[in-house]
Scaffold this active site. Structure first.
Site, short mmCIF file in Angstrom:
data_model
loop_
_atom_site.label_atom_id
_atom_site.label_comp_id
_atom_site.label_asym_id
_atom_site.label_seq_id
_atom_site.Cartn_x
_atom_site.Cartn_y
_atom_site.Cartn_z
CG ASP A 69 40.45 25.63 -6.24
OD1 ASP A 69 41.40 24.87 -5.98
OD2 ASP A 69 39.49 25.27 -6.94
CG ASP A 138 28.77 22.42 -10.53
OD1 ASP A 138 29.95 22.24 -10.92
OD2 ASP A 138 28.50 23.11 -9.54
CG HIS A 140 33.05 23.34 -10.20
ND1 HIS A 140 32.21 22.77 -9.27
CD2 HIS A 140 34.24 22.71 -10.03
CE1 HIS A 140 32.86 21.86 -8.57
NE2 HIS A 140 34.10 21.80 -9.04
CD GLU A 145 30.32 25.58 -7.57
OE1 GLU A 145 30.21 24.97 -8.66
OE2 GLU A 145 30.43 24.99 -6.49
C1 F6R Z 1 40.25 21.56 -7.54
C2 F6R Z 1 39.26 22.24 -8.33
C3 F6R Z 1 37.96 21.63 -8.73
C4 F6R Z 1 38.06 20.14 -9.07
C5 F6R Z 1 36.67 19.60 -9.40
C6 F6R Z 1 36.71 18.12 -9.66
O1 F6R Z 1 41.36 22.41 -7.32
O2 F6R Z 1 39.49 23.35 -8.62
O3 F6R Z 1 37.48 22.32 -9.86
O4 F6R Z 1 38.93 19.96 -10.13
O5 F6R Z 1 35.81 19.86 -8.33
O6 F6R Z 1 37.02 17.46 -8.49
P1 F6R Z 1 37.43 15.91 -8.52
O7 F6R Z 1 38.67 15.83 -9.32
O8 F6R Z 1 37.67 15.58 -7.07
O9 F6R Z 1 36.29 15.19 -9.11
#
Ligand code: F6R
Length: 259
Positions: A69, A138, A140, A145
């Site tokens: 992303d 959450d 995702h 989301e």
């Molecule tokens: C990052 C991504 C997100 C993260 C998620 C967890 O490329 O796609 O899904 O993996 O937000 O973030 P952290 O690892 O910072 O807790």
């Protein structure tokens, strides 16, 4: 889902790095397509892979990579752009070719067209062999989301207030946290041939339990992984603390058949 619960963040990182190393060493000439997540969850694993590259001749020279992303509106040079994050923390520290690291262009004039182009580029490259994922509080994955269609493709998404506030810690005071992103869809991610999801800390415990023991539902996007045949979840004790079957998962690991 194979669920591996380990005592420390270091043990988690090392196990995730093992998955990468095995996949690379088993690929003909190391020709492999890696799916890379940003965020804090895979950072230690990337660090361990960099160490293995430097000290144990693990080579990525024939690998290519696709990021999950990217924020809309951030140039690739911005410190918080996911392209820059992956470059700084991983790809510039190993021997993967610069032009083999692909990401959605957050500055594209037409983000919707860019999303379609990116989805097609992944398919044209033969799909992802090994995808690493983190998980949001959450539930995702990528930036899909809650409410994301389980078959969704790469597209433009609006982040939830929860994710915006979770991500705020990475931006300096006064900077606006982007609220739009381009993300691989749940259907796109599900096409990866193998998936490793990693999480540590109590903050992720609820999401991990919903993902693996809750209903398959758009309400917890990561639950789509229950439908995938090759998913390994590598987490620490804290992230496993809300799993009802944690003792069973530990028992399975302990008694793993050797064949
Ligand atoms: C990052 C991504 C997100 C993260 C998620 C967890 O490329 O796609 O899904 O993996 O937000 O973030 P952290 O690892 O910072 O807790």
């Amino acid at each position: 889902m194979e669920i591996i619960i380990l005592p420390t963040e270091e043990a988690v990182a090392s196990r995730v790095a093992d998955e990468f190393e095995n996949a690379i060493r088993n690929a003909a000439d190391g020709r492999i397509t890696l799916g890379l997540a940003t965020g804090s969850s895979p950072l230690k694993s990337y660090g361990e892979l960099v160490r293995r590259h430097r000290e144990e001749s693990l080579s990525f020279k024939n690998a290519q990579a696709f990021l999950l992303d990217e924020y809309v509106g951030l140039p690739r040079t911005h410190e918080q752009s996911y392209y820059r994050f992956i470059r700084d923390n991983f790809t510039s520290l190993i021997d993967i070719a610069d032009d083999a690291v692909n990401s959605p262009n957050g500055e594209a004039d037409d983000p919707r067209a860019e999303a379609i182009r990116y989805d097609e580029a992944i398919a044209a490259a033969g799909g992802v062999d090994l995808q690493i994922l983190g998980i949001g509080t959450d539930g995702h994955i990528g930036f899909n989301e809650p409410g994301s269609a389980l078959t969704s493709r790469t597209r433009l998404k609006t982040l939830t207030e929860q994710t915006i506030s979770d991500n705020m810690r990475f931006f300096t005071d006064g900077e606006t946290v982007p609220i739009h992103v381009l993300t691989q869809g749940l259907g796109t991610i599900s096409q990866a041939r193998r998936i490793v999801l990693t999480a540590t800390g109590e903050g992720k415990a609820e999401a991990i339990a919903a993902m693996s023991e809750g209903a398959v539902s758009a309400f917890c996007p990561a639950s789509v992984l229950q439908l995938h045949q090759k998913v390994t979840v590598v987490i620490d004790d804290a992230a496993a603390s809300k799993l009802k079957l944690a003792d069973y998962y530990r028992f399975v690991q302990e008694k793993k058949p050797l064949v």
